[in-house]
Write an enzyme that holds these catalytic residues in place. Structure first.
Site, PDB file in Angstrom:
ATOM      1  N   ASN A  11       7.125  -6.120 -14.281  1.00  0.00           N
ATOM      2  CA  ASN A  11       6.489  -5.520 -13.270  1.00  0.00           C
ATOM      3  C   ASN A  11       6.609  -6.477 -12.052  1.00  0.00           C
ATOM      4  O   ASN A  11       6.354  -7.874 -11.953  1.00  0.00           O
ATOM      5  CB  ASN A  11       5.083  -5.480 -13.609  1.00  0.00           C
ATOM      6  CG  ASN A  11       4.375  -4.909 -12.479  1.00  0.00           C
ATOM      7  OD1 ASN A  11       4.353  -5.276 -11.326  1.00  0.00           O
ATOM      8  ND2 ASN A  11       3.463  -3.959 -12.641  1.00  0.00           N
ATOM      9  N   HIS A  14       3.909  -8.246  -7.677  1.00  0.00           N
ATOM     10  CA  HIS A  14       3.507  -9.402  -6.934  1.00  0.00           C
ATOM     11  C   HIS A  14       4.750 -10.134  -6.388  1.00  0.00           C
ATOM     12  O   HIS A  14       4.226 -10.986  -5.296  1.00  0.00           O
ATOM     13  CB  HIS A  14       2.852 -10.141  -7.787  1.00  0.00           C
ATOM     14  CG  HIS A  14       1.532  -9.211  -8.263  1.00  0.00           C
ATOM     15  ND1 HIS A  14       0.559  -8.744  -7.134  1.00  0.00           N
ATOM     16  CD2 HIS A  14       1.040  -8.978  -9.286  1.00  0.00           C
ATOM     17  CE1 HIS A  14      -0.585  -7.952  -7.947  1.00  0.00           C
ATOM     18  NE2 HIS A  14      -0.044  -7.989  -9.278  1.00  0.00           N
ATOM     19  N   HIS A  47       4.159  -0.460  -9.609  1.00  0.00           N
ATOM     20  CA  HIS A  47       2.965   0.512  -9.270  1.00  0.00           C
ATOM     21  C   HIS A  47       3.036   0.704  -7.644  1.00  0.00           C
ATOM     22  O   HIS A  47       2.613  -0.119  -6.999  1.00  0.00           O
ATOM     23  CB  HIS A  47       1.591  -0.311  -9.730  1.00  0.00           C
ATOM     24  CG  HIS A  47       0.603   0.307  -9.486  1.00  0.00           C
ATOM     25  ND1 HIS A  47      -0.643   0.022  -9.944  1.00  0.00           N
ATOM     26  CD2 HIS A  47       0.216   1.852  -9.146  1.00  0.00           C
ATOM     27  CE1 HIS A  47      -1.815   0.946  -9.845  1.00  0.00           C
ATOM     28  NE2 HIS A  47      -0.930   1.845  -9.407  1.00  0.00           N
ATOM     29  N   ARG A  49       0.862   1.846  -5.375  1.00  0.00           N
ATOM     30  CA  ARG A  49      -0.458   2.249  -5.100  1.00  0.00           C
ATOM     31  C   ARG A  49      -0.575   3.206  -3.651  1.00  0.00           C
ATOM     32  O   ARG A  49      -0.017   3.127  -2.715  1.00  0.00           O
ATOM     33  CB  ARG A  49      -1.403   1.060  -4.993  1.00  0.00           C
ATOM     34  CG  ARG A  49      -1.278   0.299  -6.261  1.00  0.00           C
ATOM     35  CD  ARG A  49      -2.243  -1.138  -5.931  1.00  0.00           C
ATOM     36  NE  ARG A  49      -3.713  -0.856  -6.155  1.00  0.00           N
ATOM     37  CZ  ARG A  49      -4.493  -0.758  -7.297  1.00  0.00           C
ATOM     38  NH1 ARG A  49      -3.843  -1.196  -8.317  1.00  0.00           N
ATOM     39  NH2 ARG A  49      -5.603  -0.372  -7.099  1.00  0.00           N
ATOM     40  N   ARG A  53      -0.175  -1.448  -1.257  1.00  0.00           N
ATOM     41  CA  ARG A  53      -0.526  -2.950  -0.829  1.00  0.00           C
ATOM     42  C   ARG A  53       0.474  -3.886  -1.390  1.00  0.00           C
ATOM     43  O   ARG A  53       0.726  -5.115  -0.928  1.00  0.00           O
ATOM     44  CB  ARG A  53      -1.894  -3.375  -1.322  1.00  0.00           C
ATOM     45  CG  ARG A  53      -1.804  -3.473  -2.782  1.00  0.00           C
ATOM     46  CD  ARG A  53      -2.981  -4.021  -3.459  1.00  0.00           C
ATOM     47  NE  ARG A  53      -4.253  -3.121  -3.308  1.00  0.00           N
ATOM     48  CZ  ARG A  53      -5.394  -2.946  -4.166  1.00  0.00           C
ATOM     49  NH1 ARG A  53      -5.260  -3.927  -5.083  1.00  0.00           N
ATOM     50  NH2 ARG A  53      -6.198  -2.067  -4.084  1.00  0.00           N
ATOM     51  N   GLU A  74       4.463   3.194 -12.128  1.00  0.00           N
ATOM     52  CA  GLU A  74       3.279   3.322 -12.532  1.00  0.00           C
ATOM     53  C   GLU A  74       2.647   4.182 -11.208  1.00  0.00           C
ATOM     54  O   GLU A  74       2.664   3.815 -10.196  1.00  0.00           O
ATOM     55  CB  GLU A  74       2.521   2.055 -12.786  1.00  0.00           C
ATOM     56  CG  GLU A  74       2.998   1.186 -13.631  1.00  0.00           C
ATOM     57  CD  GLU A  74       2.074  -0.135 -13.730  1.00  0.00           C
ATOM     58  OE1 GLU A  74       1.360  -0.355 -13.005  1.00  0.00           O
ATOM     59  OE2 GLU A  74       2.328  -0.776 -14.945  1.00  0.00           O
ATOM     60  N   THR A 105      -5.406  -2.821 -11.747  1.00  0.00           N
ATOM     61  CA  THR A 105      -6.120  -1.716 -12.766  1.00  0.00           C
ATOM     62  C   THR A 105      -6.981  -2.089 -13.503  1.00  0.00           C
ATOM     63  O   THR A 105      -6.673  -2.911 -14.340  1.00  0.00           O
ATOM     64  CB  THR A 105      -4.804  -1.181 -13.009  1.00  0.00           C
ATOM     65  OG1 THR A 105      -3.747  -0.956 -12.334  1.00  0.00           O
ATOM     66  CG2 THR A 105      -5.113   0.369 -13.998  1.00  0.00           C
ATOM     67  N   GLU A 155       0.673   3.808 -23.046  1.00  0.00           N
ATOM     68  CA  GLU A 155       0.558   2.190 -22.831  1.00  0.00           C
ATOM     69  C   GLU A 155      -0.944   1.806 -22.997  1.00  0.00           C
ATOM     70  O   GLU A 155      -2.039   2.237 -22.317  1.00  0.00           O
ATOM     71  CB  GLU A 155       0.890   1.932 -21.503  1.00  0.00           C
ATOM     72  CG  GLU A 155       0.866   0.350 -21.160  1.00  0.00           C
ATOM     73  CD  GLU A 155       1.755  -0.334 -20.203  1.00  0.00           C
ATOM     74  OE1 GLU A 155       2.734   0.504 -19.727  1.00  0.00           O
ATOM     75  OE2 GLU A 155       1.364  -1.252 -19.605  1.00  0.00           O
ATOM     76  N   HIS A 195      -0.988  -5.594 -19.408  1.00  0.00           N
ATOM     77  CA  HIS A 195      -2.038  -5.978 -18.528  1.00  0.00           C
ATOM     78  C   HIS A 195      -2.595  -7.216 -18.820  1.00  0.00           C
ATOM     79  O   HIS A 195      -3.135  -7.380 -19.926  1.00  0.00           O
ATOM     80  CB  HIS A 195      -3.191  -4.993 -18.293  1.00  0.00           C
ATOM     81  CG  HIS A 195      -3.850  -4.971 -16.901  1.00  0.00           C
ATOM     82  ND1 HIS A 195      -4.610  -6.027 -16.711  1.00  0.00           N
ATOM     83  CD2 HIS A 195      -3.342  -4.332 -15.819  1.00  0.00           C
ATOM     84  CE1 HIS A 195      -4.939  -5.970 -15.352  1.00  0.00           C
ATOM     85  NE2 HIS A 195      -4.452  -4.962 -14.909  1.00  0.00           N
TER      86      HIS A 195
HETATM   87  N1  PXP Z   1       0.779  -1.882 -17.329  1.00  0.00           N
HETATM   88  C1  PXP Z   1      -0.126  -1.333 -16.234  1.00  0.00           C
HETATM   89  C2  PXP Z   1      -0.111   0.234 -16.566  1.00  0.00           C
HETATM   90  C3  PXP Z   1      -0.682  -1.931 -15.222  1.00  0.00           C
HETATM   91  O1  PXP Z   1      -1.055  -1.059 -14.441  1.00  0.00           O
HETATM   92  C4  PXP Z   1      -0.281  -3.426 -15.014  1.00  0.00           C
HETATM   93  C5  PXP Z   1      -0.434  -3.929 -13.609  1.00  0.00           C
HETATM   94  O2  PXP Z   1       0.086  -3.206 -12.628  1.00  0.00           O
HETATM   95  C6  PXP Z   1       0.509  -3.691 -15.832  1.00  0.00           C
HETATM   96  C7  PXP Z   1       1.082  -3.205 -17.110  1.00  0.00           C
HETATM   97  C8  PXP Z   1       0.902  -5.345 -15.565  1.00  0.00           C
HETATM   98  O3  PXP Z   1      -0.092  -6.194 -15.609  1.00  0.00           O
HETATM   99  P1  PXP Z   1       0.026  -7.606 -15.221  1.00  0.00           P
HETATM  100  O4  PXP Z   1       0.410  -8.027 -14.005  1.00  0.00           O
HETATM  101  O5  PXP Z   1      -1.361  -8.217 -15.351  1.00  0.00           O
HETATM  102  O6  PXP Z   1       1.118  -8.253 -16.346  1.00  0.00           O
END
Ligand code: PXP
Length: 248
Positions: A11, A14, A47, A49, A53, A74, A105, A155, A195
């Site tokens: 992901n 960030h 994601h 949003r 952001r 996402e 989330t 998930e 997550h």
């Molecule tokens: N899976 C889902 C469904 C999420 O919403 C997120 C955060 O956007 C992640 C995985 C990844 O989480 P993290 O950034 O804490 O590794």
């Protein structure tokens, strides 16, 4: 898929958070996605949003066009997001709950309570060939409805497990997740998890048979600072020294 294998979805949200902090183009999430893929990632997760952001529409479009690997979008289960997703046609979409004020989330989707809102979004995504997963807490009541709603995967939300201190609490959360994995696979659905995962918790989750994909973001982007800040500082110092010497 070979049961001995497990996919990593990276992901890159960030990377966009950092880019947006200065309003420019660096660091570019697409470049980060490419680096993740050549380094062993199997897919890229973003994601989009409601408040945009971090990842923006243009990022998703660019990744969908440029990446050969699957893109996992996402998204909240709204008609606006469905319209965007059906235009982009990502290989995968993960439906997540979204509250404007949350930092990230915070919990799984209330699939049982929101079934009538979710069903048309899932159907719309499937109609354009997108594989749908639902982001759920490891709660039997929630998992039970996933297959009926037409999702191809669940998930499992690992946030509570990751936030629990190592010891009895974390073991209990891990057991809850393992039961969830079992329930998901018994329904014939793919089981993913994500997550809050770091090296330690990802290793524990990867050891659970039945989980075929982990989606990881924040830790990897944060860890990249420690793995690479030394190299970028050393390169900068070298560039400065060379420039001064050449100018003399
Ligand atoms: N899976 C889902 C469904 C999420 O919403 C997120 C955060 O956007 C992640 C995985 C990844 O989480 P993290 O950034 O804490 O590794």
């Amino acid at each position: 898929m070979n049961p001995a294998e497990i996919r990593l979805g990276v992901n890159v949200d960030h990377v966009a958070t950092l880019r947006n902090a200065r309003g420019g183009t660096h660091p570019d999430p697409l470049t980060a996605a490419r680096l993740a893929l050549v380094s062993g990632a199997d897919s890229i997760t973003v994601h989009l949003r409601e408040d945009r952001r971090h990842i923006r529409d243009a990022d998703v479009r660019a990744m969908r066009d440029a990446l050969a690997a699957p893109l996992n979008l996402e998204m909240a289960a709204t008609m606006d997001m469905l319209a965007f997703a059906t235009e982009i046609r990502p290989q995968a979409a993960c439906l997540v709950p979204e509250r404007r004020a949350e930092l990230t989330t915070e919990g799984g989707l209330d699939a049982a309570g929101l079934a009538t809102q979710l069903a048309p979004v899932i159907a719309g995504l499937r109609a354009v060939g997108t594989r749908v997963s639902l982001f759920l807490d490891p709660e039997p009541r929630q998992i039970a409805i996933a297959e009926r709603l037409g999702a191809g995967a669940v998930e499992l939300h690992t946030g509570t497990y990751c936030a629990a201190l190592p010891g009895a609490n974390r073991d209990q959360e891990r057991r809850r997740l393992i039961e969830g994995v079992h329930q998901v696979t018994m329904q014939g659905l793919e089981c993913h998890a994500g997550h809050g995962l770091d090296y330690e918790t990802a290793a524990e989750m990867a050891a659970v048979a039945g989980i075929v994909e982990l989606n990881i973001g924040h830790f990897l982007v944060g860890q990249a600072i420690f793995d690479s800040l030394g190299a970028s500082v050393a390169r900068m110092k070298q560039i400065m020294r060379d420039a001064r010497r050449n100018a003399a």
